[in-house]
Design a protein around this motif. Structure first.
Motif, PDB file in Angstrom:
ATOM      1  N   ALA A  33       0.836  -1.208   0.000  1.00 53.81           N
ATOM      2  CA  ALA A  33       0.000   0.000   0.000  1.00 53.81           C
ATOM      3  C   ALA A  33       0.866   1.251   0.000  1.00 53.81           C
ATOM      4  CB  ALA A  33      -0.928  -0.009   1.213  1.00 53.81           C
ATOM      5  N   LEU A  34       1.910   1.249   0.812  1.00 54.08           N
ATOM      6  CA  LEU A  34       2.778   2.428   0.922  1.00 54.08           C
ATOM      7  C   LEU A  34       3.527   2.691  -0.391  1.00 54.08           C
ATOM      8  CD1 LEU A  34       4.205   1.813   4.515  1.00 54.08           C
ATOM      9  CD2 LEU A  34       2.418   3.418   3.861  1.00 54.08           C
ATOM     10  N   HIS A  35       4.041   1.648  -1.002  1.00 53.88           N
ATOM     11  CA  HIS A  35       4.768   1.820  -2.265  1.00 53.88           C
ATOM     12  C   HIS A  35       3.833   2.305  -3.375  1.00 53.88           C
ATOM     13  CE1 HIS A  35       8.785   0.567  -1.206  1.00 53.88           C
ATOM     14  NE2 HIS A  35       8.352  -0.551  -0.661  1.00 53.88           N
ATOM     15  N   HIS A  36       2.602   1.799  -3.387  1.00 52.05           N
ATOM     16  CA  HIS A  36       1.664   2.241  -4.416  1.00 52.05           C
ATOM     17  C   HIS A  36       1.296   3.709  -4.213  1.00 52.05           C
ATOM     18  CE1 HIS A  36      -1.019   1.514  -7.739  1.00 52.05           C
ATOM     19  NE2 HIS A  36      -2.038   2.043  -7.075  1.00 52.05           N
ATOM     20  N   MET A  37       1.160   4.115  -2.973  1.00 53.05           N
ATOM     21  CA  MET A  37       0.900   5.526  -2.694  1.00 53.05           C
ATOM     22  C   MET A  37       2.038   6.394  -3.227  1.00 53.05           C
ATOM     23  SD  MET A  37      -0.539   4.908   1.175  1.00 53.05           S
ATOM     24  CE  MET A  37      -0.042   6.503   1.778  1.00 53.05           C
TER      25      MET A  37
END
Length: 424
Positions: A33-37
């Motif tokens: 989730a963090l990398h996609h953000m």
């Protein structure tokens, strides 16, 4: 039309449900989730700047000053910092589920502790829209759900960033409601958030003194907070002069506005003549106003210093957040510690000394969340402490103290292993 109360309670209910899913999410899922953000911020930079421009235009129309506009602006550097911050948090060790402190007991059971999320965290902050990303990242990685209430001046920016956060959550298969940004500038929303004890486990305020004072007066939900940053540096009789000048210059002048900037300098009387003239020349050359007690004035006037201001009682308990410094000459270590514990705000205090025993006494007896030896108070920061990031700084004693990183957004529960064990 839905009332503010109904709206906020709706956010609370969905956050509570989402918190259950976040508590058992895997590290890989949260990191995805963090990398996609981070990827989305890179891809949508122009769209984010367009929304941010709306907030900037409104702020200028209200006559807000350049410093405020600077905090509000999503510059290229701010974008880059948000992106790198998300990726850095993803690389940090996941505290959730860590087990330690195991000990076997004579009864046959083995007792230990497991680190778990706090649950639902309400975060209230002012003009900086980058806090939306910082706070979301830390809450996601620590397995919490969060309700974010940013400043009304950054409403367009925060809503745009919220969509990116929720897209990142959805991409990883996590509930989008794990991070919700309040979509109304109505101040009543804050009043509801800080009293929703059935849905919110802790409030983290990030803002000025007036905001914190209001929340302290009205909140029913526990808070992780700090009110003032009245930070001291004490130059001991056994200080290295070169170190003292270097550290004390940095502690005051590296930046004036942060809460970890030194506001009061204490100097041992026996070293004042050696250090004050050199150090105060640096301050005055940089435009720092010096508010001094009578002994300090005597030392400085003997060295032809002018434009000194007499310190008054209020100065010792004032957080200037400006190029102003109060200076007091003290007789010994005891007087320095007494002054700090009386006038300080339990934020960050430092001693400059080469005497190990003196340093150890200072570390033990100064009652602050960060206590330093031969280092600038400006180091009191989550990133500088190796926490990766911080959600704020707490000078409370319960639950977290000092810079609050991932571990500060968790709690511990006891776990017990037995083998058909019964109490006799």
């Amino acid at each position: 039309m839905t009332s503010i109360t109904e709206y906020m309670h709706s956010l609370g209910k969905t956050a509570r449900t989402a918190s259950r899913a976040m508590a058992c999410a895997s590290t890989a899922t949260k990191n995805a989730a963090l990398h996609h953000m981070a990827d989305l911020i890179e891809q949508q930079a122009d769209a984010l700047k367009a929304e941010n421009a709306k907030d900037i235009a409104q702020a200028r129309a209200k006559g807000l000053d350049d410093a405020f506009i600077d905090r509000l602006t999503l510059s290229d550097k701010a974008m880059s910092t948000m992106i790198s911050g998300l990726r850095q948090v993803a690389e940090l060790p996941d505290p959730i589920g860590q087990m330690n402190n195991f000990k076997p007991l004579p009864s046959g059971i083995t007792v230990g502790q497991m680190r778990v999320p706090l649950g639902v965290i309400g975060i209230i902050y002012e003009s900086r829209p980058n806090v939306t990303i910082d706070a979301a990242a830390l809450c996601i990685k620590s397995g919490n759900a969060t309700i974010l209430r940013g400043g009304s001046e950054a409403l367009h920016s925060n809503q745009a960033l919220a969509k990116i956060v929720q897209a990142g959550l959805a991409h990883a298969g996590l509930p989008e409601s794990a991070v919700q940004v309040v979509n109304t500038p109505d101040r009543a929303a804050v009043g509801e958030l800080i009293t929703m004890t059935e849905y919110v486990d802790v409030i983290v305020p990030r803002g000025g003194k007036s905001l914190i004072e209001r929340l302290m007066a009205d909140a029913r939900v526990p808070m992780i907070k700090h009110l003032d940053g009245i930070c001291h540096t004490y130059i001991d009789v056994a200080a290295n002069i070169a170190k003292a000048i270097k550290v004390c210059d940095n502690a005051k002048t590296q930046r004036y506005a942060p809460c970890n900037t030194m506001e009061t300098l204490l100097v041992h009387a026996d070293i004042a003549q050696d250090v004050l003239p050199q150090l105060c020349k640096i301050y005055q050359d940089k435009g720092v106003e010096l508010r001094v007690d009578a002994p300090t004035r005597a030392f400085l006037e003997k060295n032809n210093f002018k434009n000194l201001v007499d310190a008054v009682e209020k100065d010792w308990s004032t957080e200037y957040l400006a190029p102003i410094l109060s200076i007091k000459t003290v007789d010994d270590l005891d007087a320095a510690i007494k002054h700090i514990n009386h006038y300080g705000s339990a934020h960050t205090d430092a001693i400059i000394t080469e005497n190990h025993s003196t340093a150890q006494r200072f570390l033990r007896e100064v009652d602050s969340s960060s206590v330093m030896v031969n280092a600038s108070t400006r180091f009191a920061d989550g990133f500088e402490y190796g926490l990766g990031a911080e959600i704020g700084i707490s000078n409370d004693k319960l639950h977290a103290r000092g810079p609050v990183g991932l571990e500060g957004l968790t709690s511990l529960k006891y776990i017990v292993y037995g083998d058909g064990s019964v109490r006799v």
